[in-house]
Design a protein around this motif. Structure first.
Motif, short mmCIF file in Angstrom:
data_model
loop_
_atom_site.label_atom_id
_atom_site.label_comp_id
_atom_site.label_asym_id
_atom_site.label_seq_id
_atom_site.Cartn_x
_atom_site.Cartn_y
_atom_site.Cartn_z
N GLN A 37 0.79 -1.21 0.20
CA GLN A 37 0.20 -0.32 -0.24
C GLN A 37 0.80 1.39 0.05
O GLN A 37 0.33 2.10 -0.78
N GLU A 38 1.67 1.31 0.42
CA GLU A 38 2.54 2.62 1.12
C GLU A 38 3.52 2.26 -0.26
O GLU A 38 3.59 3.76 -0.36
N ALA A 39 3.80 1.79 -1.12
CA ALA A 39 4.81 1.99 -2.07
C ALA A 39 3.70 2.14 -3.37
O ALA A 39 4.09 3.08 -3.81
N LEU A 40 2.82 1.91 -3.41
CA LEU A 40 1.67 2.22 -4.54
C LEU A 40 1.77 3.80 -4.30
O LEU A 40 1.38 4.54 -4.98
N TRP A 41 1.18 4.35 -3.28
CA TRP A 41 0.94 5.36 -2.54
C TRP A 41 1.92 6.27 -3.03
O TRP A 41 2.32 7.06 -3.71
N ASN A 42 3.28 5.90 -2.62
CA ASN A 42 4.34 6.66 -3.26
C ASN A 42 4.61 6.29 -4.63
O ASN A 42 5.06 7.47 -5.24
N ALA A 43 4.03 5.77 -5.41
CA ALA A 43 3.81 5.52 -6.90
C ALA A 43 2.97 6.61 -7.40
O ALA A 43 3.72 7.31 -8.35
N ALA A 44 2.21 6.59 -7.16
CA ALA A 44 1.69 7.97 -7.09
C ALA A 44 1.65 9.37 -7.05
O ALA A 44 1.12 10.88 -7.32
N LYS A 45 2.24 9.39 -5.53
CA LYS A 45 2.00 11.01 -5.18
C LYS A 45 3.44 11.68 -5.58
O LYS A 45 3.76 12.19 -6.15
N TYR A 46 5.07 10.63 -5.28
CA TYR A 46 5.86 10.80 -5.55
C TYR A 46 6.25 10.76 -7.16
O TYR A 46 7.26 11.40 -8.17
N ALA A 47 6.50 9.75 -7.27
CA ALA A 47 7.09 9.32 -8.93
C ALA A 47 6.19 9.33 -10.09
O ALA A 47 6.63 9.55 -11.36
N HIS A 48 5.39 10.37 -9.93
CA HIS A 48 4.34 10.43 -10.72
C HIS A 48 4.26 9.28 -12.03
O HIS A 48 3.96 9.43 -13.47
N SER A 49 4.13 8.22 -11.58
CA SER A 49 4.59 7.12 -12.58
C SER A 49 2.67 6.44 -13.11
O SER A 49 1.96 6.44 -12.65
N GLU A 50 3.01 5.84 -14.96
CA GLU A 50 1.96 5.47 -15.26
C GLU A 50 1.55 3.90 -14.73
O GLU A 50 0.38 3.79 -15.67
N ARG A 51 2.21 3.23 -14.81
CA ARG A 51 2.34 2.18 -14.40
C ARG A 51 3.04 1.60 -13.40
O ARG A 51 4.53 2.09 -12.73
N VAL A 52 3.15 0.19 -13.18
CA VAL A 52 3.21 -0.38 -11.72
C VAL A 52 2.99 -1.32 -12.07
O VAL A 52 1.97 -2.05 -11.87
N THR A 53 4.26 -2.28 -11.48
CA THR A 53 4.32 -4.09 -11.23
C THR A 53 4.30 -4.29 -9.58
O THR A 53 5.33 -3.59 -8.72
N VAL A 54 3.78 -5.13 -9.28
CA VAL A 54 4.08 -5.64 -8.45
C VAL A 54 3.58 -7.71 -8.41
O VAL A 54 2.73 -7.94 -9.09
N GLU A 55 4.98 -7.80 -7.50
CA GLU A 55 4.44 -9.62 -8.11
C GLU A 55 5.17 -10.05 -5.93
O GLU A 55 6.15 -9.58 -5.81
N LEU A 56 3.88 -10.66 -6.33
CA LEU A 56 4.02 -11.95 -4.89
C LEU A 56 4.94 -13.02 -5.07
O LEU A 56 3.77 -14.20 -5.48
N ASN A 57 5.86 -13.48 -4.60
CA ASN A 57 6.14 -15.00 -4.48
C ASN A 57 6.67 -15.36 -3.43
O ASN A 57 6.83 -15.00 -2.62
N ALA A 58 6.78 -17.23 -3.34
CA ALA A 58 7.48 -17.80 -2.61
C ALA A 58 8.26 -18.87 -2.37
O ALA A 58 8.41 -19.23 -3.69
N ASP A 59 9.36 -19.38 -2.19
CA ASP A 59 9.75 -20.02 -2.02
C ASP A 59 9.65 -20.99 -0.76
O ASP A 59 8.83 -20.71 0.33
N PRO A 60 10.29 -22.17 -0.20
CA PRO A 60 9.99 -22.93 1.08
C PRO A 60 11.31 -22.25 2.16
O PRO A 60 10.54 -22.44 3.15
#
Length: 132
Positions: A45-68
């Motif tokens: 959530q914080e990273a997305l907020w920063n992307a909108a507020k400060y980075a003025h990014s038009e695109r964001v990728t979010v990736e969630l993964n795991a290993d053992p």
């Protein structure tokens, strides 16, 4: 679970901020502790907020993964970027809170950015014994 909650948050964020968000998730441990899931959710959530507020990014990728051994979260924006060493204490409260959240669940966080190059936040949290 965490993946569904994060996917829904990405969709809400994309609609609200008019930013294209690509969400990807792999298999996660079935019994991921709530405190780990909440930590990763709040960091995203914080990273997305920063992307909108400060980075003025038009695109964001979010990736969630795991290993053992670990759960991994990566949030990348393609905005204006910044020099992590030049962020003032006041400006860096969001980054500091992300670092503290990761520390509380024995995780690590790295922030990779440079002016004009966007930003990438990578979080690695150990899977507690018997949770994989």
């Amino acid at each position: 679970g965490l993946a569904d909650a994060l996917h829904a948050e990405c969709d809400r964020f994309a609609d609200r901020e008019r930013v294209a968000v690509e969400f990807r998730s792999g298999e996660l441990p079935a019994n991921l502790p709530k405190e780990v899931a909440l930590c990763l959710y709040r960091i995203a959530q914080e990273a997305l907020w920063n992307a909108a507020k400060y980075a003025h990014s038009e695109r964001v990728t979010v990736e969630l993964n795991a290993d053992p051994e670990f759960v991994y979260l990566e949030i990348r924006d393609f905005g204006r970027g910044f020099d992590p060493l030049q962020v003032s204490e006041r400006q860096g409260l969001g980054l500091a809170s992300m670092k503290e959240r990761a520390r509380l669940v024995r995780g690590t966080i790295s922030i990779d950015s440079a002016p004009g190059k966007g930003a990438k936040i990578t979080v690695q949290v150990p899977v507690p014994e018997g949770e994989s």
